[in-house]
Design a protein around this motif. Sequence first.
Motif, PDB file in Angstrom:
ATOM      1  N   GLY A   1      -5.662  -1.752   7.447  1.00 26.73           N
ATOM      2  CA  GLY A   1      -5.859  -0.314   7.272  1.00 26.73           C
ATOM      3  C   GLY A   1      -5.362   0.264   5.961  1.00 26.73           C
ATOM      4  N   GLN A   2      -4.888  -0.585   5.067  1.00 30.45           N
ATOM      5  CA  GLN A   2      -4.335  -0.110   3.790  1.00 30.45           C
ATOM      6  C   GLN A   2      -5.461   0.008   2.762  1.00 30.45           C
ATOM      7  OE1 GLN A   2      -1.180   0.801   3.329  1.00 30.45           O
ATOM      8  NE2 GLN A   2      -0.410   0.165   5.330  1.00 30.45           N
ATOM      9  N   TYR A   3      -6.331   0.978   2.999  1.00 25.62           N
ATOM     10  CA  TYR A   3      -7.529   1.129   2.171  1.00 25.62           C
ATOM     11  C   TYR A   3      -7.187   1.448   0.710  1.00 25.62           C
ATOM     12  CZ  TYR A   3     -11.973   2.988   0.521  1.00 25.62           C
ATOM     13  OH  TYR A   3     -13.112   3.224  -0.202  1.00 25.62           O
ATOM     14  N   ALA A   4      -6.190   2.305   0.498  1.00 21.18           N
ATOM     15  CA  ALA A   4      -5.845   2.680  -0.881  1.00 21.18           C
ATOM     16  C   ALA A   4      -5.340   1.465  -1.667  1.00 21.18           C
ATOM     17  CB  ALA A   4      -4.783   3.791  -0.882  1.00 21.18           C
ATOM     18  N   LYS A   5      -4.482   0.676  -1.036  1.00 18.72           N
ATOM     19  CA  LYS A   5      -4.005  -0.536  -1.716  1.00 18.72           C
ATOM     20  C   LYS A   5      -5.143  -1.516  -1.947  1.00 18.72           C
ATOM     21  CE  LYS A   5       0.848  -0.662  -0.306  1.00 18.72           C
ATOM     22  NZ  LYS A   5       1.901  -1.424   0.391  1.00 18.72           N
ATOM     23  N   MET A   6      -5.999  -1.635  -0.933  1.00 17.02           N
ATOM     24  CA  MET A   6      -7.138  -2.559  -1.026  1.00 17.02           C
ATOM     25  C   MET A   6      -8.016  -2.236  -2.239  1.00 17.02           C
ATOM     26  SD  MET A   6     -10.167  -2.591   1.794  1.00 17.02           S
ATOM     27  CE  MET A   6     -11.715  -3.478   1.635  1.00 17.02           C
ATOM     28  N   THR A   7      -8.361  -0.963  -2.397  1.00 16.56           N
ATOM     29  CA  THR A   7      -9.238  -0.603  -3.517  1.00 16.56           C
ATOM     30  C   THR A   7      -8.506  -0.765  -4.854  1.00 16.56           C
ATOM     31  OG1 THR A   7      -8.668   1.728  -3.157  1.00 16.56           O
ATOM     32  CG2 THR A   7     -10.722   0.935  -2.187  1.00 16.56           C
ATOM     33  N   ALA A   8      -7.213  -0.464  -4.876  1.00 15.26           N
ATOM     34  CA  ALA A   8      -6.454  -0.634  -6.129  1.00 15.26           C
ATOM     35  C   ALA A   8      -6.407  -2.109  -6.537  1.00 15.26           C
ATOM     36  CB  ALA A   8      -5.041  -0.079  -5.965  1.00 15.26           C
ATOM     37  N   ILE A   9      -6.207  -2.978  -5.549  1.00 14.56           N
ATOM     38  CA  ILE A   9      -6.136  -4.418  -5.844  1.00 14.56           C
ATOM     39  C   ILE A   9      -7.486  -4.923  -6.353  1.00 14.56           C
ATOM     40  CG2 ILE A   9      -5.844  -6.702  -4.801  1.00 14.56           C
ATOM     41  CD1 ILE A   9      -3.968  -5.192  -2.709  1.00 14.56           C
TER      42      ILE A   9
END
Length: 271
Positions: free
Chosen positions: A9-17
Amino acid sequence: MVVIGDIHGQYAKMTAILRGAGLIDAAGHWSGGATTLWFMGDYFDRGPDGIAAIDLIRALQGEAAAAGGRVGALLGNHDVLILAAQRFGDQPSGGPGGTFLTSWRHNGGVESDLARLDEARAAWLRALPAMARDGDWLLAHADATFYQVYGRTIGAVNRGIRAILHDDNAADWDLLLDYFSQRRAFQDEERGPARVARFLSLYGGRRFVHGHTPIGKLNGRRPEAVTAAHVYAGGLAVDVDAGLYLGGPGFVTILSDNGAGGRSHDQAGGE
Ligand SMILES: [Mn+2]
């Protein structure tokens, strides 16, 4: 081949990575060209927006294919948990909550994810492979050997687990979730290498990559200090679960036939 571990559920981290690795652009579209990217399962629970995570993966699958690349996604136990919560609700389960719904909540279930899990998204989840092979690499979500219960080939494992997810036999789902909570099968310093080797000799591949167990739980590092994959079991196993929900910054890992490489995208050529 590039892999990214459990999203939870860590969408913000996912997109940043993914942006940092050059795999998506500022607008969130595929910019990885002919790269192969694998997600290791566990898109839901313990973080705010699992639905956004799978919606992005589904979009990237189409965009990558159109660009000559590929986006693969494995099935994780939390993806089974939310499907089970939806399908069986208050029916009794052997899980920690006593019912499928409460067991999912106990495992970090987020109500807004369940509310938005429509049939198209659920169908996509039910069809995910539990195991895959890509070049020298065998991929599965969990550092566990229960996969053998479902089949002696990758295809048989995937068919066996997929059949359970398309059926209403709650006992079969319960047993799958119980197996899927196993972990650390290859951690033992003495026996681990031989166990991985046996697993690889059954399913193929020269090295095994998994998520499921946050790296810090294998090597003792603080989640914030985990910035690269954990190679262990004599180099035969690689854990890529960055522990995003625990505070890890996350990373992608380049896997080549020579092993688990660096984190920079320009090493990703040739997949
Ligand atoms: Mn997991």
